[in-house]
Enzyme design. Structure first.
Site, short mmCIF file in Angstrom:
data_model
loop_
_atom_site.label_atom_id
_atom_site.label_comp_id
_atom_site.label_asym_id
_atom_site.label_seq_id
_atom_site.Cartn_x
_atom_site.Cartn_y
_atom_site.Cartn_z
N GLU A 94 23.29 -11.23 12.51
CA GLU A 94 22.03 -11.57 13.16
C GLU A 94 21.10 -10.37 13.25
OE1 GLU A 94 23.22 -12.83 17.06
OE2 GLU A 94 23.22 -10.79 17.77
N CYS A 121 30.66 -7.23 25.69
CA CYS A 121 29.81 -7.51 24.52
C CYS A 121 30.33 -8.70 23.72
CB CYS A 121 29.75 -6.27 23.64
SG CYS A 121 28.91 -6.54 22.07
N CYS A 334 23.04 -8.56 21.83
CA CYS A 334 24.05 -8.19 20.87
C CYS A 334 25.11 -9.26 20.59
CB CYS A 334 24.70 -6.94 21.46
SG CYS A 334 25.77 -6.03 20.41
N1 SAH Z 1 27.35 -0.55 18.76
C1 SAH Z 1 26.15 0.10 19.14
C2 SAH Z 1 24.89 -0.63 18.76
C3 SAH Z 1 24.89 -2.12 18.92
S1 SAH Z 1 25.02 -2.72 20.58
C4 SAH Z 1 26.16 0.41 20.62
O1 SAH Z 1 27.04 -0.06 21.30
O2 SAH Z 1 25.30 1.17 21.04
C5 SAH Z 1 23.37 -2.44 21.17
C6 SAH Z 1 23.26 -2.35 22.68
O3 SAH Z 1 23.44 -3.65 23.28
C7 SAH Z 1 24.27 -1.43 23.30
O4 SAH Z 1 23.66 -0.57 24.23
C8 SAH Z 1 25.20 -2.42 23.98
O5 SAH Z 1 25.91 -1.82 25.00
C9 SAH Z 1 24.23 -3.48 24.44
N2 SAH Z 1 24.82 -4.75 24.83
C10 SAH Z 1 25.92 -5.35 24.34
N3 SAH Z 1 26.15 -6.53 24.98
C11 SAH Z 1 25.16 -6.67 25.89
C12 SAH Z 1 24.83 -7.66 26.86
N4 SAH Z 1 25.56 -8.76 26.97
N5 SAH Z 1 23.74 -7.47 27.65
C13 SAH Z 1 22.98 -6.37 27.50
N6 SAH Z 1 23.22 -5.40 26.59
C14 SAH Z 1 24.30 -5.55 25.81
FE1 SF4 Z 2 30.52 -2.18 21.84
FE2 SF4 Z 2 28.19 -1.93 20.46
FE3 SF4 Z 2 30.44 -2.86 19.27
FE4 SF4 Z 2 29.20 -4.38 21.08
S1 SF4 Z 2 28.37 -3.74 19.12
S2 SF4 Z 2 31.45 -4.00 20.90
S3 SF4 Z 2 28.45 -2.83 22.50
S4 SF4 Z 2 30.15 -0.82 20.13
#
Ligand code: SAH
Ligand code: SF4
Length: 344
Positions: A94, A121, A334
């Site tokens: 996505e 997440c 995410c």
């Molecule tokens: N893996 C990387 C980039 C993708 S996630 C990272 O973790 O930074 C992008 C952002 O979305 C991250 O800051 C993550 O912690 C946040 N995120 C994930 N699930 C979320 C949710 N349910 N509500 C708000 N932010 C979320």
């Molecule tokens: Fe954690 Fe970013 Fe991976 Fe989601 S996408 S599991 S926030 S590292």
């Protein structure tokens, strides 16, 4: 027949070489094709009308232009658009397009799924499929621009996946997006978000294109961070903060920190004090983001708790901002779309 060339994977230098050495064409043909792809978002070779019919018929076999195929597109009340794409092998990823007045941001995925399994997440909860190629990342941007009918001003690697577990392809995609004769996206308009994969942060400090760095902190001590983010067991908060210092020494860049606010999990006032102490001496800007509930275990912090947390950080000299949520009504956080489409 020659192996086909995958257009969206190519750097500008490679375009020049392929045109001249592989196809025996003058180099300006590369510029013409790049203009069609990157400026006009034309992915069908038959529509590239400044190439002769003969050349087009040859290129149809030699050149593959494969942006991701749209599966669904949803628009939220605030205009945020979420796209679900299918890749050539059936994997689904996505991207999100956010509108903020004068500028627009494309949030793109770097992996199909994510192996890091952060407990809050949706992407992490649905497992890891594979890394994306550079062209699959560039393709998300171009496909969104084509559908939106306009160029998008900013790119953030904040969709599905951990960019620094796929650093080479992410850097290659940035080289392509940034190249003046290709998409010409400014380095300052590109941000990589990492959950704290230390080697990637150190690699970025050496990367010649000065894109911005965002670190997902979410907890100011080892115990809580390991509970929320298993990556912390491999790259401890201590080593993450060291890497941030090194990155800043080398680049002089301020680092953005993301901190999602989860009710009574990481929003206690004493954690704000702990965070300010942890970050002392590092130039940071903290985004406090209301958690988008995807799991029953976690709730979003109340506005009062978020404001109190923010006020403590401000008092202690940590610049911060409470982020407005966007696209919550269509679950544009995410990893949420893929999960729903997959029926789980
Ligand atoms: N893996 C990387 C980039 C993708 S996630 C990272 O973790 O930074 C992008 C952002 O979305 C991250 O800051 C993550 O912690 C946040 N995120 C994930 N699930 C979320 C949710 N349910 N509500 C708000 N932010 C979320
Ligand atoms: Fe954690 Fe970013 Fe991976 Fe989601 S996408 S599991 S926030 S590292």
């Amino acid at each position: 027949m020659n192996d086909p060339v995958y257009a969206l994977e190519l750097s500008y230098e490679e375009w020049g070489e392929i045109c001249t050495k592989k196809w025996g064409l003058p180099k300006y043909r590369a510029d013409q094709i790049c203009q069609w792809i990157y400026d006009k978002k034309v992915f069908n070779i038959h529509e590239m009308t400044n190439l002769s019919r003969e050349l087009r018929e040859k290129l149809v076999y030699d050149l593959m232009i494969l942006p991701p195929i749209p599966v669904t597109e949803e628009t939220s009340r605030d205009g945020t658009k979420k796209f679900l794409w299918q890749l050539y092998d059936g994997e689904r990823i996505e991207s999100v397009l956010l509108y903020h007045g004068s500028h627009t941001t494309a949030c793109i995925s770097s992996q199909a799924g994510c192996p890091l399994a952060c407990s809050f997440c949706a992407t992490g909860g649905s497992g890891f499929r594979r890394d994306l190629s550079a062209g699959e990342m560039v393709g998300q941007l171009l496909a969104m621009e084509k559908r939106a009918g306009q160029n998008i001003s900013n790119v953030v690697f904040m969709g599905m996946g951990e960019p620094f577990l796929n650093t080479r392809a992410v850097f290659r995609s940035i080289t392509i997006m940034n190249s003046p004769k290709m998409r010409n996206m400014g380095a300052r308009h590109i941000t990589i978000s990492t959950s704290g994969v230390v080697p990637g942060i150190l690699d970025l400090a050496e990367f010649p294109i000065p894109v911005r760095l965002s670190v997902s902190l979410h907890a100011p001590n080892e115990a809580l961070r390991s509970k929320l983010m298993p990556v912390n067991k491999k790259y401890s908060l201590g080593s993450l903060v060291d890497a941030m210092r090194k990155y800043q020494q080398k680049t002089g860049e301020r680092i953005t920190l993301e901190y999602i606010m989860i009710q009574k999990v990481n929003d206690e006032p004493e954690l704000a004090y702990e965070m300010a102490a942890l970050l002392s001496g590092i130039g940071v800007y903290v985004n406090l983001i209301p958690y988008n509930p995807v799991k029953d275990t976690y709730k979003r912090s109340t506005p009062e708790r978020i404001r109190a947390f923010s006020a403590i950080l401000s008092q202690l000299g940590i610049e911060n901002e409470i982020r407005k949520e966007k696209g919550t009504d269509i679950n544009a956080a995410c990893g949420q779309l893929r999960r729903r489409e997959a029926g789980n």
